[in-house]
Design a protein around this motif. Structure first.
Motif, PDB file in Angstrom:
ATOM      1  N   ASP A  11      33.519  31.537 -10.184  1.00 16.14           N
ATOM      2  CA  ASP A  11      32.158  31.149 -10.573  1.00 16.14           C
ATOM      3  C   ASP A  11      31.120  31.661  -9.569  1.00 16.14           C
ATOM      4  O   ASP A  11      30.050  32.121  -9.957  1.00 16.14           O
ATOM      5  CB  ASP A  11      32.035  29.632 -10.723  1.00 16.14           C
ATOM      6  CG  ASP A  11      32.776  29.100 -11.940  1.00 16.14           C
ATOM      7  OD1 ASP A  11      33.134  29.908 -12.833  1.00 16.14           O
ATOM      8  OD2 ASP A  11      33.012  27.880 -11.995  1.00 16.14           O
ATOM      9  N   LEU A  12      31.443  31.584  -8.282  1.00 17.22           N
ATOM     10  CA  LEU A  12      30.540  32.097  -7.260  1.00 17.22           C
ATOM     11  C   LEU A  12      30.358  33.611  -7.418  1.00 17.22           C
ATOM     12  O   LEU A  12      29.237  34.118  -7.375  1.00 17.22           O
ATOM     13  CB  LEU A  12      31.061  31.771  -5.866  1.00 17.22           C
ATOM     14  CG  LEU A  12      30.244  32.336  -4.706  1.00 17.22           C
ATOM     15  CD1 LEU A  12      28.835  31.748  -4.697  1.00 17.22           C
ATOM     16  CD2 LEU A  12      30.948  32.080  -3.392  1.00 17.22           C
ATOM     17  N   ALA A  13      31.465  34.316  -7.630  1.00 15.07           N
ATOM     18  CA  ALA A  13      31.393  35.771  -7.830  1.00 15.07           C
ATOM     19  C   ALA A  13      30.559  36.094  -9.070  1.00 15.07           C
ATOM     20  O   ALA A  13      29.747  37.029  -9.062  1.00 15.07           O
ATOM     21  CB  ALA A  13      32.798  36.357  -7.950  1.00 15.07           C
ATOM     22  N   TYR A  14      30.726  35.306 -10.112  1.00 16.19           N
ATOM     23  CA  TYR A  14      29.955  35.521 -11.341  1.00 16.19           C
ATOM     24  C   TYR A  14      28.464  35.284 -11.091  1.00 16.19           C
ATOM     25  O   TYR A  14      27.616  36.075 -11.526  1.00 16.19           O
ATOM     26  CB  TYR A  14      30.469  34.614 -12.463  1.00 16.19           C
ATOM     27  CG  TYR A  14      29.699  34.781 -13.741  1.00 16.19           C
ATOM     28  CD1 TYR A  14      29.963  35.855 -14.579  1.00 16.19           C
ATOM     29  CD2 TYR A  14      28.692  33.893 -14.089  1.00 16.19           C
ATOM     30  CE1 TYR A  14      29.232  36.037 -15.757  1.00 16.19           C
ATOM     31  CE2 TYR A  14      27.959  34.061 -15.252  1.00 16.19           C
ATOM     32  CZ  TYR A  14      28.233  35.139 -16.083  1.00 16.19           C
ATOM     33  OH  TYR A  14      27.505  35.315 -17.237  1.00 16.19           O
ATOM     34  N   GLN A  15      28.140  34.202 -10.397  1.00 13.99           N
ATOM     35  CA  GLN A  15      26.735  33.902 -10.116  1.00 13.99           C
ATOM     36  C   GLN A  15      26.072  35.003  -9.305  1.00 13.99           C
ATOM     37  O   GLN A  15      24.921  35.362  -9.552  1.00 13.99           O
ATOM     38  CB  GLN A  15      26.603  32.558  -9.390  1.00 13.99           C
ATOM     39  CG  GLN A  15      26.843  31.365 -10.288  1.00 13.99           C
ATOM     40  CD  GLN A  15      25.927  31.377 -11.514  1.00 13.99           C
ATOM     41  OE1 GLN A  15      24.727  31.611 -11.421  1.00 13.99           O
ATOM     42  NE2 GLN A  15      26.509  31.150 -12.689  1.00 13.99           N
ATOM     43  N   ARG A  16      26.795  35.568  -8.349  1.00 15.62           N
ATOM     44  CA  ARG A  16      26.242  36.669  -7.542  1.00 15.62           C
ATOM     45  C   ARG A  16      26.052  37.918  -8.401  1.00 15.62           C
ATOM     46  O   ARG A  16      25.206  38.747  -8.114  1.00 15.62           O
ATOM     47  CB  ARG A  16      27.151  36.998  -6.363  1.00 15.62           C
ATOM     48  CG  ARG A  16      27.192  35.960  -5.288  1.00 15.62           C
ATOM     49  CD  ARG A  16      25.884  35.901  -4.504  1.00 15.62           C
ATOM     50  NE  ARG A  16      26.010  35.074  -3.323  1.00 15.62           N
ATOM     51  CZ  ARG A  16      25.806  33.770  -3.290  1.00 15.62           C
ATOM     52  NH1 ARG A  16      25.460  33.136  -4.396  1.00 15.62           N
ATOM     53  NH2 ARG A  16      25.948  33.101  -2.166  1.00 15.62           N
ATOM     54  N   PRO A  20      21.861  38.290  -8.378  1.00 15.07           N
ATOM     55  CA  PRO A  20      22.132  38.844  -7.044  1.00 15.07           C
ATOM     56  C   PRO A  20      21.224  38.261  -5.971  1.00 15.07           C
ATOM     57  O   PRO A  20      20.059  37.982  -6.216  1.00 15.07           O
ATOM     58  CB  PRO A  20      21.865  40.339  -7.218  1.00 15.07           C
ATOM     59  CG  PRO A  20      21.832  40.589  -8.682  1.00 15.07           C
ATOM     60  CD  PRO A  20      21.437  39.306  -9.335  1.00 15.07           C
ATOM     61  N   ILE A  21      21.801  38.073  -4.811  1.00 18.68           N
ATOM     62  CA  ILE A  21      21.055  37.690  -3.614  1.00 18.68           C
ATOM     63  C   ILE A  21      21.168  38.891  -2.680  1.00 18.68           C
ATOM     64  O   ILE A  21      22.273  39.238  -2.252  1.00 18.68           O
ATOM     65  CB  ILE A  21      21.644  36.424  -2.970  1.00 18.68           C
ATOM     66  CG1 ILE A  21      21.520  35.253  -3.940  1.00 18.68           C
ATOM     67  CG2 ILE A  21      20.971  36.136  -1.639  1.00 18.68           C
ATOM     68  CD1 ILE A  21      22.184  33.984  -3.472  1.00 18.68           C
ATOM     69  N   PRO A  22      20.056  39.553  -2.393  1.00 22.54           N
ATOM     70  CA  PRO A  22      20.101  40.827  -1.654  1.00 22.54           C
ATOM     71  C   PRO A  22      20.946  40.812  -0.380  1.00 22.54           C
ATOM     72  O   PRO A  22      21.652  41.762  -0.104  1.00 22.54           O
ATOM     73  CB  PRO A  22      18.638  41.106  -1.345  1.00 22.54           C
ATOM     74  CG  PRO A  22      17.886  40.390  -2.410  1.00 22.54           C
ATOM     75  CD  PRO A  22      18.691  39.155  -2.729  1.00 22.54           C
ATOM     76  N   GLU A  23      20.899  39.726   0.384  1.00 18.77           N
ATOM     77  CA  GLU A  23      21.639  39.702   1.643  1.00 18.77           C
ATOM     78  C   GLU A  23      23.098  39.251   1.496  1.00 18.77           C
ATOM     79  O   GLU A  23      23.840  39.231   2.472  1.00 18.77           O
ATOM     80  CB  GLU A  23      20.919  38.816   2.671  1.00 18.77           C
ATOM     81  CG  GLU A  23      20.797  37.360   2.285  1.00 18.77           C
ATOM     82  CD  GLU A  23      19.592  37.040   1.404  1.00 18.77           C
ATOM     83  OE1 GLU A  23      19.414  35.863   1.076  1.00 18.77           O
ATOM     84  OE2 GLU A  23      18.835  37.947   1.019  1.00 18.77           O
ATOM     85  N   ALA A  24      23.519  38.904   0.282  1.00 18.36           N
ATOM     86  CA  ALA A  24      24.890  38.433   0.067  1.00 18.36           C
ATOM     87  C   ALA A  24      25.864  39.609  -0.031  1.00 18.36           C
ATOM     88  O   ALA A  24      25.598  40.606  -0.707  1.00 18.36           O
ATOM     89  CB  ALA A  24      24.968  37.590  -1.206  1.00 18.36           C
ATOM     90  N   TYR A  25      26.999  39.475   0.642  1.00 18.56           N
ATOM     91  CA  TYR A  25      28.028  40.514   0.623  1.00 18.56           C
ATOM     92  C   TYR A  25      28.507  40.786  -0.802  1.00 18.56           C
ATOM     93  O   TYR A  25      28.708  41.936  -1.188  1.00 18.56           O
ATOM     94  CB  TYR A  25      29.204  40.089   1.522  1.00 18.56           C
ATOM     95  CG  TYR A  25      30.370  41.036   1.470  1.00 18.56           C
ATOM     96  CD1 TYR A  25      30.264  42.342   1.967  1.00 18.56           C
ATOM     97  CD2 TYR A  25      31.583  40.640   0.922  1.00 18.56           C
ATOM     98  CE1 TYR A  25      31.345  43.211   1.922  1.00 18.56           C
ATOM     99  CE2 TYR A  25      32.659  41.503   0.873  1.00 18.56           C
ATOM    100  CZ  TYR A  25      32.533  42.788   1.380  1.00 18.56           C
ATOM    101  OH  TYR A  25      33.600  43.651   1.325  1.00 18.56           O
ATOM    102  N   THR A  26      28.675  39.731  -1.587  1.00 21.36           N
ATOM    103  CA  THR A  26      29.132  39.888  -2.969  1.00 21.36           C
ATOM    104  C   THR A  26      28.149  40.733  -3.773  1.00 21.36           C
ATOM    105  O   THR A  26      28.552  41.632  -4.514  1.00 21.36           O
ATOM    106  CB  THR A  26      29.306  38.515  -3.641  1.00 21.36           C
ATOM    107  OG1 THR A  26      30.062  37.672  -2.767  1.00 21.36           O
ATOM    108  CG2 THR A  26      30.019  38.633  -4.968  1.00 21.36           C
ATOM    109  N   SER A  27      26.875  40.477  -3.607  1.00 16.43           N
ATOM    110  CA  SER A  27      25.855  41.268  -4.297  1.00 16.43           C
ATOM    111  C   SER A  27      25.895  42.721  -3.849  1.00 16.43           C
ATOM    112  O   SER A  27      25.711  43.641  -4.654  1.00 16.43           O
ATOM    113  CB  SER A  27      24.467  40.672  -4.045  1.00 16.43           C
ATOM    114  OG  SER A  27      24.393  39.356  -4.550  1.00 16.43           O
TER     115      SER A  27
END
Length: 108
Positions: A11-16, A20-27
């Motif tokens: 779910d976290l990966a899906y939300q990213r 997207p959150i620019p500073e997030a590694y997943t994004s």
């Protein structure tokens, strides 16, 4: 110690992915595209193998990294956890078909 389920990680990966959150590694991984995600999955799979040869703690740590990167891959390709669970469920009670695939590499 806080616990996180695979469903929560997915779910976290899906939300990213959808927000997207620019500073997030997943994004960052999603922005780099599938080749980058696949490369990371391969690296993490290798690290799981090395961790298993080293010690239990390293195996746990690297397996968590692999699970995370697999969730990112699943999300990026549109595969849900429900589809993986259905595939696993379809295998319950089945005998291995390894004998049918013994020549899949062209080995004698």
């Amino acid at each position: 110690m806080t616990k996180q389920t695979l469903e929560e990680l997915y779910d976290l990966a899906y939300q990213r992915h959808v927000q997207p959150i620019p500073e997030a590694y997943t994004s960052y991984l999603y922005a780099q595209g599938q080749d980058k995600i696949l490369k990371k999955v391969g690296e993490e799979a290798t690290e799981v193998i090395l961790g298993a040869k080293n010690n239990r703690e390293e195996l746990i740590y690297e397996t968590a990294d692999l699970f995370f990167h697999l969730m990112v891959l699943l999300v990026s390709t549109g595969v849900s956890l429900a589809e993986i669970e259905a595939e696993l469920g379809a295998r319950v009670g089945q005998q291995s078909r390894l004998h049918e695939r013994q020549n899949w590499r062209g080995e004698a």
